[in-house]
Design a protein around this motif. Structure first.
Motif, PDB file in Angstrom:
ATOM      1  N   UNK A 200       0.643  -1.248  -0.057  1.00 29.14           N
ATOM      2  CA  UNK A 200      -0.035  -0.123  -0.098  1.00 29.14           C
ATOM      3  C   UNK A 200       1.004   1.217   0.025  1.00 29.14           C
ATOM      4  N   UNK A 201       0.402   2.273  -0.419  1.00 29.08           N
ATOM      5  CA  UNK A 201       1.008   3.618  -0.359  1.00 29.08           C
ATOM      6  C   UNK A 201       0.614   3.978   0.874  1.00 29.08           C
ATOM      7  N   UNK A 202       1.575   4.427   1.624  1.00 29.90           N
ATOM      8  CA  UNK A 202       1.499   4.909   3.100  1.00 29.90           C
ATOM      9  C   UNK A 202       1.705   6.342   3.231  1.00 29.90           C
ATOM     10  N   UNK A 203       1.760   7.170   2.023  1.00 28.76           N
ATOM     11  CA  UNK A 203       1.939   8.613   2.160  1.00 28.76           C
ATOM     12  C   UNK A 203       0.860   9.320   1.574  1.00 28.76           C
ATOM     13  N   UNK A 204       0.123  10.223   2.163  1.00 28.64           N
ATOM     14  CA  UNK A 204      -1.097  10.820   1.479  1.00 28.64           C
ATOM     15  C   UNK A 204      -0.601  11.388   0.225  1.00 28.64           C
ATOM     16  N   UNK A 205      -1.336  11.066  -1.014  1.00 32.20           N
ATOM     17  CA  UNK A 205      -0.819  11.646  -2.086  1.00 32.20           C
ATOM     18  C   UNK A 205      -2.032  12.000  -2.901  1.00 32.20           C
ATOM     19  N   UNK A 206      -3.132  12.284  -2.467  1.00 37.08           N
ATOM     20  CA  UNK A 206      -4.173  12.715  -3.307  1.00 37.08           C
ATOM     21  C   UNK A 206      -5.604  11.941  -2.976  1.00 37.08           C
ATOM     22  N   UNK A 207      -6.530  12.268  -4.041  1.00 33.78           N
ATOM     23  CA  UNK A 207      -7.832  11.808  -3.769  1.00 33.78           C
ATOM     24  C   UNK A 207      -7.906  10.397  -3.467  1.00 33.78           C
ATOM     25  N   UNK A 208      -7.305   9.438  -4.386  1.00 32.90           N
ATOM     26  CA  UNK A 208      -7.250   8.095  -4.616  1.00 32.90           C
ATOM     27  C   UNK A 208      -6.195   7.410  -3.723  1.00 32.90           C
ATOM     28  N   UNK A 209      -5.504   7.999  -2.624  1.00 28.95           N
ATOM     29  CA  UNK A 209      -4.541   7.495  -1.959  1.00 28.95           C
ATOM     30  C   UNK A 209      -4.880   6.116  -1.401  1.00 28.95           C
ATOM     31  N   UNK A 210      -5.985   6.126  -0.874  1.00 32.94           N
ATOM     32  CA  UNK A 210      -6.452   4.809   0.085  1.00 32.94           C
ATOM     33  C   UNK A 210      -6.428   3.776  -0.986  1.00 32.94           C
ATOM     34  N   UNK A 211      -6.894   3.940  -2.386  1.00 32.18           N
ATOM     35  CA  UNK A 211      -6.965   2.984  -3.199  1.00 32.18           C
ATOM     36  C   UNK A 211      -5.545   2.748  -4.336  1.00 32.18           C
ATOM     37  N   UNK A 212      -4.592   3.055  -3.780  1.00 32.48           N
ATOM     38  CA  UNK A 212      -3.149   3.000  -4.310  1.00 32.48           C
ATOM     39  C   UNK A 212      -2.509   1.651  -3.787  1.00 32.48           C
ATOM     40  N   UNK A 213      -3.053   0.506  -4.170  1.00 28.44           N
ATOM     41  CA  UNK A 213      -2.659  -0.706  -3.590  1.00 28.44           C
ATOM     42  C   UNK A 213      -1.880  -1.566  -4.641  1.00 28.44           C
ATOM     43  N   UNK A 214      -1.038  -2.682  -3.937  1.00 28.80           N
ATOM     44  CA  UNK A 214      -0.482  -3.772  -5.055  1.00 28.80           C
ATOM     45  C   UNK A 214      -0.312  -4.818  -4.329  1.00 28.80           C
ATOM     46  N   UNK A 215       0.123  -6.026  -4.960  1.00 28.21           N
ATOM     47  CA  UNK A 215       0.510  -7.076  -4.253  1.00 28.21           C
ATOM     48  C   UNK A 215       1.999  -7.585  -4.686  1.00 28.21           C
ATOM     49  N   UNK A 216       2.615  -8.502  -3.795  1.00 30.47           N
ATOM     50  CA  UNK A 216       3.872  -9.109  -3.916  1.00 30.47           C
ATOM     51  C   UNK A 216       3.523 -10.628  -3.762  1.00 30.47           C
ATOM     52  N   UNK A 217       3.775 -11.395  -5.005  1.00 31.56           N
ATOM     53  CA  UNK A 217       3.367 -12.596  -4.850  1.00 31.56           C
ATOM     54  C   UNK A 217       4.948 -13.296  -4.793  1.00 31.56           C
ATOM     55  N   UNK A 218       5.042 -14.221  -3.733  1.00 25.35           N
ATOM     56  CA  UNK A 218       6.234 -14.983  -3.572  1.00 25.35           C
ATOM     57  C   UNK A 218       5.984 -16.203  -3.995  1.00 25.35           C
ATOM     58  N   UNK A 219       6.910 -16.854  -4.744  1.00 26.68           N
ATOM     59  CA  UNK A 219       7.111 -18.059  -5.279  1.00 26.68           C
ATOM     60  C   UNK A 219       8.356 -18.942  -5.374  1.00 26.68           C
ATOM     61  N   UNK A 220       8.195 -19.980  -5.830  1.00 26.88           N
ATOM     62  CA  UNK A 220       9.612 -20.794  -5.567  1.00 26.88           C
ATOM     63  C   UNK A 220      10.570 -20.270  -6.909  1.00 26.88           C
TER      64      UNK A 220
END
Length: 328
Positions: A200-220
């Motif tokens: 997640x973006x943890x620095x307020x960056x504007x209107x859609x800050x709360x919806x600025x997410x991503x995932x990290x997928x760890x695999x072999x």
């Protein structure tokens, strides 16, 4: 112990029920020491509060000997001694927490192993560009809103911003690091076990800050190597596919797809888009229905994003949706 995990889950930030944002139960080489420090500082703080509370209660309840009507200062050496004991104990606790913090910062400053993977992450309002680096330029590629990493391998993250200050944070894998325009900050993450971890973006960056997410997928390591190879190959598209023509007309000014003439850089690279788990930077699951709705109602679903309302015909939306979902 079950109760720390329960508390950690309760304290985790809401946003994705399957991958809560909580660092208190992390087990990675970075997240683990940070979680231990968090629990330790909590215990120290509680201990100091208990000590101060007990001393205060003793001071309130303790009977002061009568002074036979004398008014003036009282030399109460016993009270001063107890105050000194309380200050001494609190000082030991606080100095211990300071030393523990410095040791933890030193531990997480650099990866233990030297064989790292280098990934550039570019924050933008309100999505994430991800570029995998290689000594061989032919093996470099760009994706968006998801990192895939091998288990047990440190990954160096080179952080930049194209607009305002953002902050990169994967609670279970590492600490926070700001992303500042015109500057590159470097951090690293590592996963101890396979899984999908929310960022997640943890620095307020504007209107859609709360919806600025991503995932990290760890695999072999084997699965990671296979994934990298698939990413290098352009998605299978026929040059005469009429749906590609629709994409080129309506979307290619902003988006790129490897192996096609589409080379836009304003929006996310859409190569292999169909294999991504979410759309709109983690806001919606990647399904054909959600994608069609996103294309047709962008500013309603995520107001303020740079993708405009395209006012596409229903047939055009169907063409682009089916085309993108097939880009595996």
């Amino acid at each position: 112990m079950k109760w720390p995990a329960a508390i950690a889950l309760a304290l985790g930030l809401a946003g994705c029920a399957s991958t809560p944002l909580s660092y208190l139960d992390a087990t990675s080489p970075i997240g683990g020491p940070i979680a231990e420090l968090g629990w330790g500082l909590t215990a120290i703080s509680v201990g100091v509060c208990i000590i101060v509370g007990i001393l205060l209660l003793v001071a309130i309840l303790r009977r002061r000997p009568s002074s036979a009507g004398t008014i003036g200062p009282v030399n109460d050496r016993t009270s001063i001694r107890w105050i000194g004991i309380g200050v001494a104990i609190s000082t030991v606790f606080l100095l211990g927490s300071a030393v523990w913090t410095l040791v933890t910062v030193n531990i997480i400053g650099q990866p233990a192993a030297s064989n790292t993977i280098s990934v550039d992450v570019i924050g933008q309002e309100w999505w994430w560009g991800v570029h995998y680096n290689s000594s061989d330029p032919a093996r470099q590629f760009t994706t968006a809103n998801q990192l895939v990493i091998p288990v047990g391998v440190p990954v160096q993250i080179n952080l930049r911003s194209n607009d305002v200050i953002h902050s990169f944070w994967v609670p279970k894998l590492g600490g926070k690091m700001d992303m500042i325009p015109s500057r590159t900050n470097v951090t690293w993450i590592e996963a101890d076990k396979p899984g999908t971890y929310r960022g997640q973006c943890s620095e307020f960056c504007g209107l859609q800050h709360a919806n600025m997410a991503f995932t990290v997928k760890a695999v072999s390591q084997a699965d990671f190597d296979a994934w990298w190879t698939r990413q290098l190959a352009p998605p299978a598209t026929a040059p005469d596919d009429p749906r590609l023509a629709t994409f080129m007309t309506r979307c290619a000014a902003c988006h790129a797809i490897r192996g096609t003439p589409a080379g836009g850089i304003v929006g996310p690279d859409l190569s292999h888009f169909g294999s991504r788990p979410t759309i709109a930077s983690g806001l919606l699951p990647n399904t054909a229905a959600n994608l069609a709705s996103w294309i047709n109602n962008t500013q309603t679903i995520k107001p303020g994003v740079k993708m405009p309302q395209l006012h596409m015909l229903a047939s055009e939306i169907d063409d682009v949706t089916s085309f993108l979902e097939e880009l595996q």
